[in-house]
Design a protein around this motif. Structure first.
Motif, PDB file in Angstrom:
ATOM      1  N   GLY A 125       0.741  -1.387   0.414  1.00  0.00           N
ATOM      2  CA  GLY A 125      -0.287  -0.085  -0.238  1.00  0.00           C
ATOM      3  C   GLY A 125       1.230   0.833   0.185  1.00  0.00           C
ATOM      4  N   GLN A 126       0.199   2.397   0.020  1.00  0.00           N
ATOM      5  CA  GLN A 126       1.160   4.237  -0.373  1.00  0.00           C
ATOM      6  C   GLN A 126       1.529   4.079   1.060  1.00  0.00           C
ATOM      7  OE1 GLN A 126      -2.120   3.309   0.096  1.00  0.00           O
ATOM      8  NE2 GLN A 126      -2.612   5.376   1.081  1.00  0.00           N
ATOM      9  N   GLY A 127       1.142   3.639   1.604  1.00  0.00           N
ATOM     10  CA  GLY A 127       2.023   4.319   2.959  1.00  0.00           C
ATOM     11  C   GLY A 127       0.542   5.120   3.703  1.00  0.00           C
ATOM     12  N   THR A 128       0.779   5.149   4.887  1.00  0.00           N
ATOM     13  CA  THR A 128      -0.543   6.015   6.120  1.00  0.00           C
ATOM     14  C   THR A 128       0.229   6.593   6.960  1.00  0.00           C
ATOM     15  OG1 THR A 128      -2.386   6.112   6.751  1.00  0.00           O
ATOM     16  CG2 THR A 128      -1.425   4.194   7.747  1.00  0.00           C
ATOM     17  N   GLN A 129       0.829   7.672   7.748  1.00  0.00           N
ATOM     18  CA  GLN A 129       1.533   8.206   8.277  1.00  0.00           C
ATOM     19  C   GLN A 129       0.269   8.698   9.734  1.00  0.00           C
ATOM     20  OE1 GLN A 129       4.176  10.083   8.766  1.00  0.00           O
ATOM     21  NE2 GLN A 129       4.099  10.391  10.830  1.00  0.00           N
ATOM     22  N   VAL A 130       1.065   8.088  10.977  1.00  0.00           N
ATOM     23  CA  VAL A 130       0.506   7.622  12.448  1.00  0.00           C
ATOM     24  C   VAL A 130       1.364   8.712  13.027  1.00  0.00           C
ATOM     25  CG1 VAL A 130       0.334   6.140  14.543  1.00  0.00           C
ATOM     26  CG2 VAL A 130      -0.662   5.863  12.381  1.00  0.00           C
ATOM     27  N   THR A 131       0.999   9.391  14.050  1.00  0.00           N
ATOM     28  CA  THR A 131       1.573  10.293  14.874  1.00  0.00           C
ATOM     29  C   THR A 131       1.652  10.343  16.572  1.00  0.00           C
ATOM     30  OG1 THR A 131       2.450  11.669  12.951  1.00  0.00           O
ATOM     31  CG2 THR A 131       2.076  13.071  15.354  1.00  0.00           C
ATOM     32  N   VAL A 132       2.177   9.873  16.862  1.00  0.00           N
ATOM     33  CA  VAL A 132       1.667   9.584  18.678  1.00  0.00           C
ATOM     34  C   VAL A 132       2.325  10.898  18.922  1.00  0.00           C
ATOM     35  CG1 VAL A 132       0.966   8.882  20.707  1.00  0.00           C
ATOM     36  CG2 VAL A 132       1.003   7.625  18.242  1.00  0.00           C
ATOM     37  N   SER A 133       1.612  12.303  19.325  1.00  0.00           N
ATOM     38  CA  SER A 133       1.666  12.746  20.538  1.00  0.00           C
ATOM     39  C   SER A 133       1.087  13.590  21.183  1.00  0.00           C
ATOM     40  CB  SER A 133       3.177  14.602  19.151  1.00  0.00           C
ATOM     41  OG  SER A 133       2.697  15.173  20.177  1.00  0.00           O
ATOM     42  N   SER A 134       1.584  14.803  21.875  1.00  0.00           N
ATOM     43  CA  SER A 134       0.435  15.451  22.968  1.00  0.00           C
ATOM     44  C   SER A 134       0.801  16.704  22.831  1.00  0.00           C
ATOM     45  CB  SER A 134       1.319  15.277  24.388  1.00  0.00           C
ATOM     46  OG  SER A 134       2.661  16.019  24.338  1.00  0.00           O
TER      47      SER A 134
END
Length: 114
Positions: free
Chosen positions: A105-114
């Motif tokens: 797949g093309q990739g999906t961004q996951v960002t975990v941040s406060s």
């Protein structure tokens, strides 16, 4: 064969996200499916995989927090991510084995941040 991933985004630590990846095209059956991720400056790593029969495996860092599943009728694989940590931040890629070849797949961004 095309894979379309979705479900990424920005979430606070401790939050949850659900990734989906749907396969389309000339598909008779899909073998194993899975999710990889790549963080900046790091190598791509296998996060979770699931066989055609539903057997799953996980990298140690996500065991107990992530759950991979698949819907064979929809040619779709999911990744439920709970208790997310900043170190889970990465681009997540789905992969599927079809007819002896691997498709990404093309990739999906996951960002975990406060």
């Amino acid at each position: 064969v095309q894979l379309q991933a979705s479900g990424g985004g920005l979430v606070q630590p401790g939050g949850s996200l659900r990734l989906s990846c749907a396969a389309s095209g000339s598909i008779f059956s899909i073998d194993a499916m899975g999710w990889y991720r790549q963080a900046p400056g790091k190598q791509r790593e296998l996060v979770a995989g699931i066989s055609s029969g539903g057997s799953a495996n996980y990298v140690d860092s996500v065991k107990g927090r992530f759950t991979i599943s698949r819907d064979n009728a929809k040619n779709t694989v999911y990744l439920q991510m709970n208790s997310l940590k900043p170190e889970d931040t990465a681009v997540y890629y789905c992969i599927a084995g079809v007819g002896g070849d691997d498709y990404w797949g093309q990739g999906t961004q996951v960002t975990v941040s406060s």
